[in-house]
Design an enzyme around this catalytic site. Structure first.
Site, PDB file in Angstrom:
ATOM      1  N   TRP A  31     -15.653-124.048   0.832  1.00  0.00           N
ATOM      2  CA  TRP A  31     -14.258-124.207   0.409  1.00  0.00           C
ATOM      3  C   TRP A  31     -14.123-125.093  -0.824  1.00  0.00           C
ATOM      4  O   TRP A  31     -13.033-125.240  -1.367  1.00  0.00           O
ATOM      5  CB  TRP A  31     -13.424-124.768   1.566  1.00  0.00           C
ATOM      6  CG  TRP A  31     -14.061-125.923   2.269  1.00  0.00           C
ATOM      7  CD1 TRP A  31     -13.974-127.248   1.948  1.00  0.00           C
ATOM      8  CD2 TRP A  31     -14.903-125.855   3.422  1.00  0.00           C
ATOM      9  NE1 TRP A  31     -14.691-128.018   2.820  1.00  0.00           N
ATOM     10  CE2 TRP A  31     -15.281-127.184   3.750  1.00  0.00           C
ATOM     11  CE3 TRP A  31     -15.374-124.807   4.218  1.00  0.00           C
ATOM     12  CZ2 TRP A  31     -16.099-127.484   4.829  1.00  0.00           C
ATOM     13  CZ3 TRP A  31     -16.190-125.116   5.292  1.00  0.00           C
ATOM     14  CH2 TRP A  31     -16.553-126.434   5.595  1.00  0.00           C
ATOM     15  N   GLU A  44      -9.287-126.995   6.171  1.00  0.00           N
ATOM     16  CA  GLU A  44      -8.786-128.274   6.674  1.00  0.00           C
ATOM     17  C   GLU A  44      -8.315-128.155   8.119  1.00  0.00           C
ATOM     18  O   GLU A  44      -8.525-129.067   8.924  1.00  0.00           O
ATOM     19  CB  GLU A  44      -7.645-128.786   5.789  1.00  0.00           C
ATOM     20  CG  GLU A  44      -8.096-129.306   4.435  1.00  0.00           C
ATOM     21  CD  GLU A  44      -9.033-130.499   4.545  1.00  0.00           C
ATOM     22  OE1 GLU A  44      -8.990-131.229   5.560  1.00  0.00           O
ATOM     23  OE2 GLU A  44      -9.822-130.704   3.606  1.00  0.00           O
ATOM     24  N   GLY A  88     -12.079-123.700  19.521  1.00  0.00           N
ATOM     25  CA  GLY A  88     -11.211-124.479  20.394  1.00  0.00           C
ATOM     26  C   GLY A  88      -9.861-124.773  19.768  1.00  0.00           C
ATOM     27  O   GLY A  88      -9.585-124.399  18.630  1.00  0.00           O
ATOM     28  N   TYR A 127      -1.336-135.047   7.013  1.00  0.00           N
ATOM     29  CA  TYR A 127      -2.709-135.000   6.502  1.00  0.00           C
ATOM     30  C   TYR A 127      -3.008-133.658   5.833  1.00  0.00           C
ATOM     31  O   TYR A 127      -3.503-133.613   4.703  1.00  0.00           O
ATOM     32  CB  TYR A 127      -3.736-135.247   7.606  1.00  0.00           C
ATOM     33  CG  TYR A 127      -5.122-134.893   7.141  1.00  0.00           C
ATOM     34  CD1 TYR A 127      -5.822-135.750   6.297  1.00  0.00           C
ATOM     35  CD2 TYR A 127      -5.707-133.669   7.476  1.00  0.00           C
ATOM     36  CE1 TYR A 127      -7.071-135.407   5.799  1.00  0.00           C
ATOM     37  CE2 TYR A 127      -6.953-133.315   6.986  1.00  0.00           C
ATOM     38  CZ  TYR A 127      -7.636-134.190   6.157  1.00  0.00           C
ATOM     39  OH  TYR A 127      -8.861-133.837   5.657  1.00  0.00           O
ATOM     40  N   ASP A 145      -6.794-139.182   7.348  1.00  0.00           N
ATOM     41  CA  ASP A 145      -7.232-138.807   8.693  1.00  0.00           C
ATOM     42  C   ASP A 145      -8.044-139.958   9.280  1.00  0.00           C
ATOM     43  O   ASP A 145      -8.053-141.069   8.734  1.00  0.00           O
ATOM     44  CB  ASP A 145      -8.034-137.505   8.663  1.00  0.00           C
ATOM     45  CG  ASP A 145      -9.352-137.638   7.892  1.00  0.00           C
ATOM     46  OD1 ASP A 145      -9.612-138.719   7.304  1.00  0.00           O
ATOM     47  OD2 ASP A 145     -10.136-136.660   7.889  1.00  0.00           O
TER      48      ASP A 145
END
Length: 453
Positions: A31, A44, A88, A127, A145
């Site tokens: 990225w 992100e 997840g 964030y 973060d």
């Protein structure tokens, strides 16, 4: 006489040396090979609660499958969840798709470049907004973060509790002051990189740190104690019994799965049938069931759902931790006892009180929470109608968990499957690619079918 204070010099030094280090040592990540805001946004979101090494193959697969915002917005939700399978926190995937639809509808498919517009998208917090704006568009917005708060706490020797919202606001103000003119993109990435590679949570590598000279935490011998963070309330233990139901006759070679309801934890994901070990609300209830008692309960509760199985043996144990609950699973191999007349691989079928996700969304619910009172059932219906039973698959702040505790009392773990019937299906090994499973169930199914990953 110079007007530059030691604090100001420490800030200038930090920004200058950090960027010099980053220019030389930054990792080559997929990225980072462009300033494509869509790619940066997806990365992100994926990187939240997930290590970089684990994210890379998921990112590459996701972008290959959904190369544009438009392709993501138009895709079936099932495809998005399947592509996300294994990462997840599945509400992140749903939020990304919802936000993609907003980008298409409101911004002609272009990820917005202002704080107000990007923050209005589903699932975009401070964030993520700061990260996309700064990295993709070089807008001087902070992206704070856990990594960043740890670095700033140590460098400036700050004793503020980073679990508090007020501390995050303070850190964002400080980070904004540190961003050099014209280099917001590189600076924010450098700050994240330092926290990930050098200023690590345990045993920070101070001797190789590019900004160690003015690091107040190191100078004061506090690098191991910082940052300060109050411990969150530990997750409540829940003991559960899981059934791997092997079919007979026309269902031979297949196992029984079910789809979770349209709201609540892991909404619309597929899973193996499982039940609470006890109806008691006390945390950890049912942990001491003998094997015969556990098998009897599993058989009894599933039979209430119209699923007739015979537990044969206790096969294995498994556990999974959410923000607010920890599941302890005892997994039983079971055999189809009576004919379980449910669809094979997605054929439309409704019956025996088992409801589809669409029916659940429409509120035509068959409340059958064992031992529940009319008042409890009324409360469940009321919460479903008003939408106060929320998706809690994302990590929650401690205060949020406390705010939602009433939901957990009404429906254990906000698992609506405890209160409504499920949509069951028979699947074989080759059908695994068609359904999205949470990690816990995915691993057990892979082991059952002998699928190596």
């Amino acid at each position: 006489m110079s007007n530059i204070t030691p604090q100001h010099e420490a800030k200038r030094y930090f920004s200058r040396e950090l960027l010099a280090w980053y220019d030389e040592h930054k990792r080559d990540l997929p990225w980072r090979r462009s300033r494509n805001p869509y790619h940066i946004w997806i990365s992100e979101i994926m990187l939240q609660q997930t290590r970089v090494a684990a994210v890379i193959p998921y990112f590459q697969r996701f972008i290959e499958r959904f190369p544009t915002v438009e392709s993501l917005a138009e895709a079936p939700e099932e495809d998005v969840l399947k592509c996300w399978e294994g990462l997840g926190y599945y509400s992140r995937a749903r939020n990304i798709q919802a936000a993609a639809k907003q980008v298409v509808e409101r911004h002609s498919g272009i990820v917005p470049d202002t704080p107000e517009e990007i923050s209005a998208l589903k699932g975009i917090g401070p964030y993520t907004a700061g990260a996309v704006l700064s990295i993709a568009y070089n807008v001087p917005e902070p992206a704070v973060d856990g990594n960043v708060m740890r670095v700033l706490s140590r460098y400036f020797c700050l004793s503020d509790d980073i679990a508090k919202a007020s501390t995050r606001v303070k850190m964002e103000k400080l980070a904004r002051e540190l961003i050099p003119t014209g280099r917001a993109s590189d600076f924010n990435q450098a700050l994240m990189e330092l926290g990930a590679l050098v200023c690590t949570p345990k045993s920070p590598h101070c001797l190789t740190c590019s900004v160690m000279k003015h690091c107040e935490g190191r100078i004061n011998g506090m690098e191991e104690q910082l940052p300060i963070k109050t411990k969150a309330k530990p997750p409540r233990p829940e003991h559960r019994l899981m059934a791997v139901v092997e079919g007979r006759g026309e269902h031979a070679g297949k196992v029984l799965i079910r789809q979770r309801p349209a709201t609540g934890l892991l909404a619309r994901m597929w899973e193996l049938p499982h039940v609470l070990s006890s109806d008691a609300k006390k945390a950890g209830a049912g942990s001491d069931l003998t094997q015969p008692a556990a098998m009897e309960r599993l058989n009894h509760v599933l039979k209430n759902e119209g699923i007739d199985v015979r537990p044969d043996e206790e096969w294995m144990s498994a556990e999974h931790t959410f923000s607010h609950i920890q599941w302890y699973m005892r997994v039983f191999r079971c055999t189809e006892a009576g004919q379980i007349d449910v669809p094979v691989d997605g054929k439309d079928w409704h019956g025996m009180g088992v409801m589809s996700g669409e029916q659940v969304e429409q509120g035509t619910l068959d409340i059958r929470l064992p031992g529940s009172t009319p008042e409890v059932r009324s409360a469940i219906r009321q919460q479903l109608a008003t939408g106060t039973l929320t998706d809690t698959s994302e990590p929650l702040e401690q205060a949020q968990v406390a705010e939602q505790s009433a939901n957990y009392d009404v429906v254990p773990s906000t698992l609506l499957g405890e209160a409504v019937a499920y949509d069951y299906r028979w699947i074989g090994r080759d059908d695994m690619e068609k359904y999205a499973f949470p990690n816990l169930f995915l691993k057990i199914l892979q082991q059952h079918f002998g699928i190596s990953k």
